[in-house]
Design an enzyme around this catalytic site. Structure first.
Site: not given
Lengths: 426, 426
Positions: A259, A324-325, A358
């Site tokens: 990313h 976050e994840h 996602d």
């Protein structure tokens, strides 16, 4: 990539460094942004067009993209991609519809009526970045919760560098129910959404990711309008036992690393052999990955593998990292999941790669980063609703509860507060 | 005080000015605050003690207030005030308990498990101002929702200028279930709460009102911790027909005016005679009001009376003003209330003065100001909770939904995202 082991003498120091590590590069663009905002506030469309010509090399006649323009370009979206967008939208809608809260309303024992109503924001702006970071999936994740909340006017801005626009983004806008689109970006788009121009009516809240200028512009217009949180680089924490296929875990770690060079992938495992297998798999996959430049930078600079004696040790580490994840690649993932207090979104079991979330798992993919999961949450229907509370006394119930209010008003030195109650008790 | 009439030719221009009027005086204290924050971050307790000695003329041995100190001072709270605080707390708790949301959890038609859990923040800081603005009622309104949400550590800071502390504030802290109290204020207290010091463990979110330095400090630590919104001067909008007692309405308008020279009181009525009666009543009451200096400044500079032909006209005006407080002093207040889209809190009927809501109606009195009710809400249990989402696929369900995710990942140019799914489908 660094390898830590909880049994190391200096583990707590090293882990603390990992937790407090700031990966985001912050450039101070506040002066430039302040000028752009002030200019758009005064000169409106003319200023927006000037900046668009300068920054996007795009001489727009009209900021607004016409129905015809949108329809023409959206049809260039490949059929399988459109079908996948529609499938994703259906699943996102199904999950977010369950978030729609109930109003509260009741009369209490002394006869006071109380209430709380959830009301949709009237108008919302969604910023969609241009170029590489122009993700149609993010548009769905931003716009669909707004639509489900009942927002009537959903305005999107998307820069068109050199006049180019991604047809998939326009197709996603149609799927998501965006009501107006403007071909602009940067701080000038945020200014137009916040203050309004001749051709763009102002909105009440602005959401969506953007570059440093967009993030700073959102910070500066906050108060005039609402904003979502400012997103930092992506993060994944994978908790995995040795029973996983190392390749699968390697792909998962790389799905965050690709990313952004500042993204962070962390593996926590109780098997050193497995850890080494994953590291080897990452190196093998990365060599042939089209996004290897970004993924390598992230992996080399920010990835970590943490060896624990028992996977139960992963929970306190995880709650401190507040990632976050989180993936829980173990046999009974629910056991660990129940102990998680700080994370954006959790993916359970060996068959739930984070990438599913996602795109089309259902939960939102716009999630708190940089440890803000300690106090913040992913985007939701709630972010497009506000609450109004209601209170109604009658003569009798005011008589019952009024005296205590007078006592408190007097204790606080506010005689008109006291007077507004006592005058009604006579 | 200005008198507007919707039938005036220039009404829309004048109303627009009223709507866009910024009453807040903003002093730029960002440099000073930045220095204090940096100093506390490095020097911890020593820095906090230095600033406390300098700004509060208070040489603290220990920042922490002991159980003994708190108990000794709290007993100086008068018995009727303590009873009123307890009565208020009961009513606030009853209303806020209804806000506690339900978790979501289900398995969908293709076998994917989805969930959303609400989880309490672990630790929260509440800033309580010193001196005149040290309102025990605000402490209840900040701390009780946190307690109901399940926050385990509720830390309060309150400056003690010259070593003095308001016993009512300490009594309120005991009623509200505050778990730790520190005798500090200003930007140094915000820094201590955000970064932690030797004697104060850091918190995850900071709420509560304060002066310009406190507000700026909260802005600067946002991101490191969560914050509530930055409160502006108070506002009330009273919609009243001619059947009201003008005195009652005058007291209501003054109950906001006495808060702050920048507070704003607006009356909308359909009777010119009634409007003049209220104006006369305000002038009469204000002459003998102990808070007349503040109330007069607010009334003279910021109050407005708007004459409408029909009270139904008040709704669009109200929704544009998006005021913090609304009173509907009419016979069927629900008819108007149902049309309100932008307001903090609404008080219905002739027997619900806004001050009831300030103390013990039940709903929160920490509300959006400066038109932010277009996108923001009053403080609530939700502000002390965060959401974590959960997703679990098994081999079969991933097979069903995975392909569309691969299509979208490829369309977005993210091969590792695609790979993390496809490797599990083989």
């Amino acid at each position: 990539m660094q390898l830590l082991q909880t049994t190391d003498k200096d583990f707590s120091v090293k882990f603390k460094t990992l937790v407090s590590d700031r990966r985001e590069v912050t450039v101070d663009v506040s002066g430039t942004v302040r000028e752009i905002l002030a200019d758009v506030k005064v000169r409106g469309d003319a200023a927006v067009k000037d900046y668009t010509s300068r920054f996007d090399r795009n001489n727009l006649q009209s900021l607004h993209l016409s129905e015809t323009f949108i329809a023409e370009h959206a049809t260039q979206c490949p059929a399988d991609v459109l079908a996948a967008l529609e499938f994703a939208a259906e699943r996102i809608v199904a999950f977010h519809e369950k978030q729609v809260p109930q109003d509260i309303g009741y009369t209490d024992a002394v006869g006071v009526k109380l209430g709380l109503n959830w009301i949709a924001l009237s108008q919302v702006g969604i910023y969609v970045p241009g170029g590489r970071a122009s993700y149609p999936s993010s548009l769905l994740m931003n716009a669909l919760p707004a639509k489900i909340a009942g927002v009537e006017r959903i305005v999107m801005t998307v820069p068109m560098p050199g006049g180019e626009i991604n047809p998939v983004v326009l197709a996603a806008a149609q799927v998501a129910g965006v009501t107006e689109i403007y071909g602009i970006g940067g701080a000038q788009a945020i200014a137009a959404l916040a203050y309004g121009t001749e051709s763009i009516a102002p909105v009440d809240k602005i959401v969506g990711p953007g570059n440093a200028y967009v993030a700073e512009a959102k910070r500066q217009v906050f108060g005039t309008v609402g904003i979502d949180s400012i997103a930092g680089p992506s993060e994944i924490l994978v908790v995995a036992d040795s029973q996983n296929n190392p390749d699968w875990i390697a792909w998962d770690l790389l799905s965050q690393a690709e990313h952004d060079p500042s993204a962070q992938s962390i593996l926590i495992t109780d098997s050193e052999i497995f850890a080494q297998q994953v590291i080897k798999a990452v190196e093998k996959i990365i060599a042939n990955l089209p996004t290897r430049e970004v993924a390598s930078a992230s992996w080399q600079n920010y990835a970590a593998v943490i060896l624990v004696s028992d996977l139960a040790e992963s929970i306190p580490l995880l709650n401190q990292l507040a990632p976050e994840h989180v993936e829980l690649c173990v046999d009974n993932p629910q056991l660990l999941a129940d102990q998680i207090k700080c994370a954006g979104s959790v993916f359970l079991g060996r068959y739930t790669p984070e990438a599913i979330g996602d795109y089309l798992g259902g939960p939102n993919h716009i999630l708190p980063t940089a440890r803000s999961a300690r106090f913040a949450s992913g985007l939701s229907v709630y972010d497009f609703l506000k609450r109004i509370t209601f209170l109604e006394c009658n003569q009798e119930s005011l008589q019952t509860i009024g005296k205590a209010a007078i006592t408190l008003a007097e204790a606080e030195g506010l005689p008109a507060h006291a007077g507004s109650v006592s005058v009604r008790l006579q």
